[in-house]
Write a protein that holds these residues in place. Structure first.
Motif, PDB file in Angstrom:
ATOM      1  N   UNK A  91     -13.585   3.774  12.389  1.00 39.76           N
ATOM      2  CA  UNK A  91     -14.118   4.937  11.674  1.00 39.76           C
ATOM      3  C   UNK A  91     -13.366   5.191  10.369  1.00 39.76           C
ATOM      4  N   UNK A  92     -12.142   4.690  10.281  1.00 37.14           N
ATOM      5  CA  UNK A  92     -11.288   4.976   9.134  1.00 37.14           C
ATOM      6  C   UNK A  92     -11.339   3.907   8.045  1.00 37.14           C
ATOM      7  N   UNK A  98     -11.579  -3.747   3.087  1.00 41.78           N
ATOM      8  CA  UNK A  98     -10.332  -4.005   3.814  1.00 41.78           C
ATOM      9  C   UNK A  98     -10.638  -4.638   5.162  1.00 41.78           C
ATOM     10  N   UNK A  99     -10.012  -5.787   5.438  1.00 40.34           N
ATOM     11  CA  UNK A  99     -10.278  -6.466   6.708  1.00 40.34           C
ATOM     12  C   UNK A  99      -9.047  -6.532   7.617  1.00 40.34           C
ATOM     13  N   UNK A 205       0.861   0.667   5.681  1.00 39.47           N
ATOM     14  CA  UNK A 205       0.968   2.130   5.595  1.00 39.47           C
ATOM     15  C   UNK A 205       0.740   2.671   4.188  1.00 39.47           C
ATOM     16  N   UNK A 206       0.930   1.822   3.166  1.00 41.19           N
ATOM     17  CA  UNK A 206       0.776   2.279   1.782  1.00 41.19           C
ATOM     18  C   UNK A 206      -0.609   1.970   1.207  1.00 41.19           C
ATOM     19  N   UNK A 207      -1.522   1.501   2.005  1.00 41.67           N
ATOM     20  CA  UNK A 207      -2.827   1.062   1.484  1.00 41.67           C
ATOM     21  C   UNK A 207      -3.517   2.163   0.675  1.00 41.67           C
ATOM     22  N   UNK A 208      -3.663   3.337   1.235  1.00 44.07           N
ATOM     23  CA  UNK A 208      -4.355   4.429   0.546  1.00 44.07           C
ATOM     24  C   UNK A 208      -3.564   4.917  -0.668  1.00 44.07           C
ATOM     25  N   UNK A 209      -2.231   4.913  -0.557  1.00 44.61           N
ATOM     26  CA  UNK A 209      -1.395   5.351  -1.669  1.00 44.61           C
ATOM     27  C   UNK A 209      -1.464   4.372  -2.842  1.00 44.61           C
ATOM     28  N   UNK A 210      -1.569   3.084  -2.538  1.00 45.67           N
ATOM     29  CA  UNK A 210      -1.705   2.088  -3.613  1.00 45.67           C
ATOM     30  C   UNK A 210      -2.962   2.355  -4.428  1.00 45.67           C
ATOM     31  N   UNK A 370      -4.196   6.373   7.394  1.00 46.98           N
ATOM     32  CA  UNK A 370      -4.737   6.920   8.634  1.00 46.98           C
ATOM     33  C   UNK A 370      -4.645   6.012   9.835  1.00 46.98           C
ATOM     34  N   UNK A 371      -4.444   4.704   9.619  1.00 42.54           N
ATOM     35  CA  UNK A 371      -4.269   3.810  10.759  1.00 42.54           C
ATOM     36  C   UNK A 371      -2.838   3.856  11.297  1.00 42.54           C
TER      37      UNK A 371
END
Length: 392
Positions: A91-92, A98-99, A205-210, A370-371
């Motif tokens: 869901x996220x 992104x895979x 953990x930094x995916x969204x921040x990147x 979120x993961x």
């Protein structure tokens, strides 16, 4: 199932779903409990509290995993918890962009001792506790049933042997794990290394921040410190950065960074192999400043006794970074030390700005993707803190 009894009035946190029970809260443990074994946890009146994994040598004596008396440590529990974790990630995650992602995040997903990352069909599994070693067959079968991976590569946490008195040799426990795996994050190609890279191989953990930070990169002169394999640098380049300087102490990480730029057909940044603290100190005398400065240091507070030293280090590195930020430039800084609170991190950055003679206007805060879910019952599950602001 053997029993562990808590001290009188020491069951409140456990009943409130905090999964960690420290040795000072334990009254007694039934003899013959194996290190890592699942046990029944009761209060001083012998009333059921939870089921937990027992650690004979750790300061965290119990890691609770179920408050349902009918839900014990069976194969079915591992499979159900992993399925729930995967469903939440689906869901996220935008699968078109992104895979690969964090599939399982220990206590926050109800399976203490395990961290599992999904690398485009392969699993990088971190084994953190005695219980994680003891119940590894359950976890392996759960991963095979839920994910059907090509391979599972298991690695011990850095301090597993020291804190838990358990020896675990890293190994491919299922299939054939390649040295490199091509993954996709935010639409970018990345060569990840779950076999010999840091932690499980890549920092999801930094995916969204990147992605968030990259929106400030267009036309900017970017300084990416502690860049590792180039997550922030790649996203900034794709967003149209004018120039990028990527600094890290690892030659292997910088080589991987350059490979990632080649994979995406992007112009390579200037790479600098250096201790970031020393690099920024040496640059204190040059006049060049950057429109966007990113600081993503490794964990600086590895123990409670290291807190004071870590906060000084955070103040110092942020002071140095702020000095290299152009007027009206964007400054981004992170702490991945779980023991450092958000409040203490903000204070260290404030003192850094004062000592640097700069004004920092904080415009936003960041956290882990979120993961890497944060449990409201378990504040320790929040470890990544980020600050973004404009420097004057």
């Amino acid at each position: 199932m053997k029993t562990v009894i808590l001290k009188k009035q020491k069951d409140k946190l456990a009943r409130n779903r905090n999964p960690w029970v420290f040795s000072g809260s334990v009254h007694s443990a039934e003899s013959g409990i194996r290190n890592g074994e699942a046990v029944r946890v009761v209060d001083a009146d012998k009333k059921f509290v939870a089921y937990g994994f027992y650690s004979e040598h750790s300061a965290i004596t119990l890691r609770l995993f179920s408050w349902n008396e009918d839900e014990q440590a069976r194969q079915s529990l591992f499979t159900a918890r992993l399925q729930a974790a995967l469903s939440a990630r689906k869901r996220l995650i935008n699968s078109e962009q992104t895979d690969s992602f964090r599939l399982l995040y220990g206590e926050a997903d109800g399976l203490p001792g395990y961290v599992a990352d999904y690398y485009n069909g392969h699993i990088g599994l971190q084994v953190n506790t005695a219980s994680a070693v003891l119940y590894l067959p359950f976890m392996t079968e759960a991963l095979k049933a839920v994910v059907n991976p090509v391979s599972i590569y298991a690695r011990p946490a850095d301090e597993l042997n020291k804190k838990e008195k358990v020896f675990f040799q890293e190994a491919c426990i299922y299939g054939d794990a390649p040295e490199r795996i091509l993954i996709k994050e935010n639409g970018l190609k990345i060569s990840a290394n779950p076999v010999s890279g840091q932690k499980t191989g890549y920092y999801f953990d930094q995916r969204d921040n990147r992605k968030a930070v990259a929106q400030y990169a267009a036309g900017s002169d970017v300084l990416d410190c502690f860049c590792y394999t180039g997550g922030f640098s790649l996203n900034c380049a794709a967003a149209g950065a004018k120039s990028i300087t990527s600094v890290d102490s690892s030659a292997d990480a910088l080589k991987n960074l350059e490979e990632n730029f080649d994979l995406n057909g992007l112009q390579k940044p200037e790479t600098v192999k250096a201790d970031v603290f020393e690099y920024l100190r040496q640059r204190n005398t040059d006049s060049r400043k950057h429109d966007l400065v990113i600081l993503d240091p490794p964990k600086l507070a590895k123990s409670q006794s290291a807190m004071e030293q870590a906060l000084r280090a955070y103040k110092d590195i942020n002071m140095l970074g702020l000095k290299k930020t152009e007027k009206n430039g964007i400054f981004v800084t992170f702490s991945c030390s779980g023991r450092v609170s958000r409040e203490d991190f903000i204070k260290s950055v404030a003192w850094a700005a004062k000592d640097a003679g700069r004004t920092l206007r904080i415009t936003g805060f960041m956290s882990q993707a979120g993961d890497h879910p944060i449990s409201p019952f378990f504040p320790e599950s929040e470890y990544l803190k980020g600050i973004i602001g404009v420097v004057e």
